[in-house]
Enzyme design. Structure first.
Site, PDB file in Angstrom:
ATOM      1  CE1 TYR A 512      -4.191  -1.540   0.090  1.00  0.00           C
ATOM      2  CE2 TYR A 512      -3.116  -3.051   1.589  1.00  0.00           C
ATOM      3  CZ  TYR A 512      -4.179  -2.743   0.766  1.00  0.00           C
ATOM      4  OH  TYR A 512      -5.202  -3.627   0.615  1.00  0.00           O
ATOM      5  CG  LEU A 513       2.803   2.179   3.113  1.00  0.00           C
ATOM      6  CD1 LEU A 513       3.687   2.031   4.330  1.00  0.00           C
ATOM      7  CD2 LEU A 513       1.828   3.342   3.282  1.00  0.00           C
TER       8      LEU A 513
END
Length: 554
Positions: A512-513
């Site tokens: 997600y990052l």
DNA sequence: AGTCAAACTTAGGATCTCTGAG
DNA sequence: CTCAGAGATCCTAAGTTTGACT
């Protein structure tokens, strides 16, 4: 050819939908065939030795292997297992073995454990050999690592949560079940002797090298490339680019759904509320699931009446919605959130005349939601909001928490805290490690010992100063300094670990990052990238490490 | 609009390997 | 040098998304 370390920006682009032009590999690795039990290992039924047929014996071993696990005590697991085991039995066995409680797998279990022990010591070289032969493929002039090159071995299905199919027999996969995908011009993989493939296919619009259908859920399993491959890395980059694009139009989208909250059309209102949740809370889309096929879990669109409670007033806030449901992997999502009045009113409306068990959003599904989203922005789907929210949160938290003048240890604590904020947002939980309390206590003991050492060193230093009437030997000074450093490091570590007890950071970091945020942060803070990314993470994010400038903004 | 299969990403726990304190 | 435990890697289940078909 060396494994590729970097991507294709400078290489030719393919036509739409084409994933590769040349693909060659050796096919999947098959787990070893079943070895019958040695003569001195027995199965007992109702206290009596029973020699099982080969097929029944193999399935018995699957159960015996898992005996340490609490799965084997669960009613559903045992029932499913027993049913499928009996299917593998001969007539005779079936008429004899009628009660699982009377089965004694003790000797088989013990044998398995000792076998595992000896295997541990032996197979290092063998593993490397297998990796070498099956672990790589050739894709468009580059040697690429394959992610999962092994056919999944047979065993008993272990679902997560209250899975209705837990304990069912997962059958052995034969070459005859496997479809191979590779180039026409390539050296086509040779099936194990005496076998043939189900099919050989040359489809360059997909990325998988081999596939088969699994018997428990009937789903297709794939052999695919490792995360550091060009194919995967490029897709990853695209994912973050789409999320960044959302940043530029999220304001308009928010305006739109706030307007839709007042729509005359019920389905539009539901869509708006769902979108509000997905945006604000980073909930998953929530596809419908077939009842009885999987554990009962939900996401946003599949929320039911019993999963939310509305509070006009709660803990000093107005309009609070309390969520309590099982999400992906049966991880509990529990949250109390103050929401805007318009959403609150709509929720009340949606709940009218409904019973527990009824859908909260009865006029909405993920298909409709995603169709709408992609009309607002190309490539936009529900999960993009998760990526967007996660990456934005990291960036903002890093800005807020880190200070250039901190020590490296403190900077890393801040980084982890920013990462943690994201993991909490995305509800990435883990079971506390088994020895958590013990290891926490150990660390604390070390800290105490070090503290004592430090105070001792300090007194010594004073003493030395007095006696010599000089500044004290540089040696003692250095010692004191080192002691302080180590103490700080350990204290920071203790804080980090305690805060991380039930939080899993890995999933958000990996999925997600936007890695460019982290790489830019490292450059700004003068922290080495390998302090936040281990080797395989650096491989996966090689593209970001390579291209990111100090001033990158998500 | 609904259904289903296919293909791909995301996920937590199990297992293996490495490391650093004693 | 040893060995616990941390950290890395493996495993495969469980999601999301899309597009064909009805």
């Amino acid at each position: 050819l060396e494994p590729r370390t970097f991507l294709l920006w400078e290489e030719e682009k393919y036509e739409d939908g084409v994933k590769w032009k040349f693909l060659e590999h050796n096919g999947p690795y098959f787990p070893p065939e079943y070895e019958p039990l040695p003569d001195n290992v027995h199965f007992y039924y109702d206290g009596k030795k029973v020699k099982l047929s080969l097929a029944a014996e193999e399935v018995a071993l699957f159960f015996a292997q898992m005996l340490d696990h609490e799965y084997t005590t669960k009613e559903v697991f045992r029932e499913n297992f027993f049913k499928y085991w009996r299917k593998e039995m001969t007539h005779e066995e079936r008429s004899l073995i009628k009660n699982l409680d009377k089965c004694d797998f003790g000797e088989i279990h013990a044998m398995h454990k000792s076998k595992v022990e000896t295997r541990k010591n032996m197979t290092k070289d063998e593993k490397l050999k297998i990796l070498d032969e099956y672990g790589y493929c050739l894709l468009d002039h580059h040697k690429e690592r394959i992610g999962n090159f092994k056919i999944e071995p047979p065993g008993l299905f272990r679902g997560r949560g209250e899975h209705p199919k837990q304990g069912m027999l997962k059958k052995r996969i034969q070459p005859e079940d496997v479809i191979i995908n590779c180039s026409k011009e390539s050296r086509v993989p040779v099936p194990p002797v005496g076998h043939h493939w189900k099919e050989i296919r040359h489809d360059n619009t997909v990325t998988w090298l081999a596939s088969w259908t699994e018997n428990v859920q009937g789903s297709i399993k794939y052999i695919m490339l490792n995360a550091n491959s060009k194919l995967k890395a490029e897709k990853d980059w695209e994912k973050y680019e789409v999320a960044r694009k959302l940043k530029s139009c999220v304001d308009d989208i928010r305006k739109q759904y706030l307007l839709d909250l007042k729509s005359k059309e019920m389905s539009l209102r539901q869509r708006a509320v769902a979108l509000y949740f997905i945006d604000k809370l980073a909930l998953r889309a929530g596809n419908e699931k077939e009842e009885g096929e999987t554990a009962d879990t939900v996401g946003c669109c599949s929320l039911r009446v019993e999963h939310i409670t509305l509070h006009e007033q709660l803990d000093g806030s107005e309009c609070v919605v309390e969520f309590d449901f099982l999400g992906k992997d049966s991880i509990r999502y529990y949250n109390k959130v103050p929401i805007i009045k318009k959403v609150f009113k709509n929720l009340k409306l949606f709940l009218e005349n409904k019973q527990p068990g009824d859908d909260l959003f009865d006029r909405l599904n993920t298909n409709m939601l995603n169709k709408h989203l992609s009309s607002l922005m190309p490539g936009l789907t529900a999960k993009v909001f998760r990526t967007y929210n996660a990456s934005t949160t990291l960036q903002q938290q890093l800005k807020e928490l880190t200070n250039k003048s901190n020590s490296v240890a403190e900077k890393l604590l801040s980084y982890n805290r920013a990462n943690r904020a994201v993991a909490i947002l995305c509800n990435h939980q883990r079971a506390p490690p088994k020895s958590f309390d013990q290891s926490m206590a150990n660390l604390q003991a070390k800290i105490d010992a070090r503290k004592e050492q430090l105070s001792l060193a300090k007194t010594e230093l004073k003493q030395a100063k007095k006696e010599a009437k000089t500044k004290g030997s540089s040696d003692t000074k250095l010692q004191t300094y080192r002691c302080k450093e180590q103490l700080l490091k350990m204290e920071v570590q203790a804080t980090d670990r305690e805060e991380n007890k039930q939080i899993a950071l890995g999933t958000s970091k990996l999925n997600y990052l936007d890695p460019r945020i982290s790489v830019a942060w490292c450059k700004n803070m003068e922290v080495q990238v390998d302090k936040i990314y281990n080797k395989s993470q650096r491989d996966k994010f090689a593209w970001a490490i390579d291209m990111t400038e100090v001033d990158f903004v998500f």
